[in-house]
Design an enzyme around this catalytic site. Sequence first.
Site, PDB file in Angstrom:
ATOM      1  N   HIS A 442       0.853  -1.183   0.000  1.00 34.96           N
ATOM      2  CA  HIS A 442       0.000   0.000   0.000  1.00 34.96           C
ATOM      3  C   HIS A 442       0.887   1.229   0.000  1.00 34.96           C
ATOM      4  CE1 HIS A 442      -3.276   2.746   0.969  1.00 34.96           C
ATOM      5  NE2 HIS A 442      -4.106   1.760   0.709  1.00 34.96           N
ATOM      6  N   ASP A 498      -8.278  -4.517   0.897  1.00 35.65           N
ATOM      7  CA  ASP A 498      -9.244  -4.820  -0.159  1.00 35.65           C
ATOM      8  C   ASP A 498      -9.218  -6.301  -0.533  1.00 35.65           C
ATOM      9  OD1 ASP A 498      -9.925  -2.190  -0.183  1.00 35.65           O
ATOM     10  OD2 ASP A 498      -8.698  -1.661  -1.912  1.00 35.65           O
TER      11      ASP A 498
END
Length: 554
Positions: A442, A498
């Site tokens: 990320h 996610d």
Amino acid sequence: MKPRRCLRQLSTGEAVRLLNYRCNHGACRQRCSHFQGPVAMHPQYPTPLVPESKSHLLPSPTEVLHCYHFTLFHCTTLNASSTTMRFLVLDLLGHQIVKLFASWLSLARRRKKVRDTGKVSSTLDILDNRTGRQYNIPILNNAIDAKYLQAISADGDNHVKTRPVDGLRVLDPGFQSTAVTKSRITYVEGVKGTIQYRMYSIEDLFEYHDFEEVAHLLIWGALPSLERKLSLRNALNEGLKPPALVTETIGRFPADAPPFSMVLAGLAAYAASDPNSIPTAANRPGMYQGDDVGVIDEALVRTISSMAAIVALVYCRQRNRVISAPDPQASFVCNVLLMMGFVDDETNKPKRTVVESLERLWILYCDHEMTNSTAAFLHVASTLADPISCCSAYVASGNGPLHAGAVDLAYKALVQLGTPDNVPGMIADVKAKKYRLFGYGHRIYRTVDPRTKFIKAMLKESEEHGRQNPLLAVALEIDRIASTDPYFTSRNLQANADLYGSFVYMALGFEPDIVAAMMMLSRMPGVMAHWRETRGMRHRMTLCVVHVRFKGYC
């Protein structure tokens, strides 16, 4: 005989329960029905909604005084035989009011401390070796305003006469070191791994509130009263009935068409079905420029509802089923499930456990600062385009393989692996740069994504209910190796929230092809909050707005 306790020895929770007992009369119930918080509760709750330790979830002083004045009014109506009880209640309430004001003032000081960080903390001295001129630029929130760089020119003393474009510029591909806006909505601390919505921690919101309350918090800056929550729910439900043009447009697509293509077409059809919402078609160029708060709020609610109706239509088209009508009394998330056909065969309504799980998951995904898709929406919105048209850029951006589309690619990779035994070979290919591992890493977090722990807990709950996804074992094996292998740990490559969120969707019964669209739908309140903020609503809100932070793309 049990010894009598001093009233001042009672905890806040005990005091609340005593006051709630008093408020259970019919007349009082109506007067207190809008009141929510840890001290003055909705009468149907026998205990506080949040524990006493959650002192940051306090009502405002105005609400406290309203509760006190109403209690005083009610106590004066007691008969003479209840005089002792009346004084006891008033004494207790007065003591709790003092405690509550002390807690509220402490919270106000903390918020003031946060707001004070917006002051100029230092300056930056720049010496231009081309001209010998020196410039002093203020530093605000660890950032400098680019307008000061426009004054730095190679023309020396004539720099004032040059065009702004002739001044010094910054080349920053990808906006990796550039703050693009100033916002009060969401604060993400990547190093510590924390998320706050309007200064409320994601942990508290996940545990004590539902999706509609969090959506209201993001958009209007404060948790809603029961009355405002129901008003928002009614407004969202009214917009869930898609126009005939939208239904017909999506119905013309083949069932195996890519979902995002159908969503884009549905958005275009929605905009075409209401030309008065398009500034150029309505000949109102300043429609969304912040002149009318009502127009802005109506448009954002309509956009959230439109996106939900389109996703439900797409899901039904992929399965050749007819979309169901929404229930005006149900919650927004419950209606999304109802329209998609996620209902129990016996009750013909969505299961309560599925609704609660989806609500909690959507709270985690409501907003995440200035993501690529949010920035794409706001980039188009800067032209004063209508929000439904701006959603087209939002959806197109989210479909990319380096954004929400990565979830689809990660799931397909898990399907190809099939079993955990094939994971070591795939990891070796990743290290040799023969294969890209989607769903990991990320741009913000340098530690574990704080949302992951909640999602893993939800996955464990789904296991206990017998809804385990067979590919989850493959994902867990990848996560086990990646969390210990130096190749991943040295690069701070952690599982993306996610990726795990997609397994929660599938554990609830959603097919992989609709997961990305559902994720984009859950992010709509955050996107609309950012849009409302850019329309100049920050200085016209009657609700509290706190916390300032510069944000860049992620």
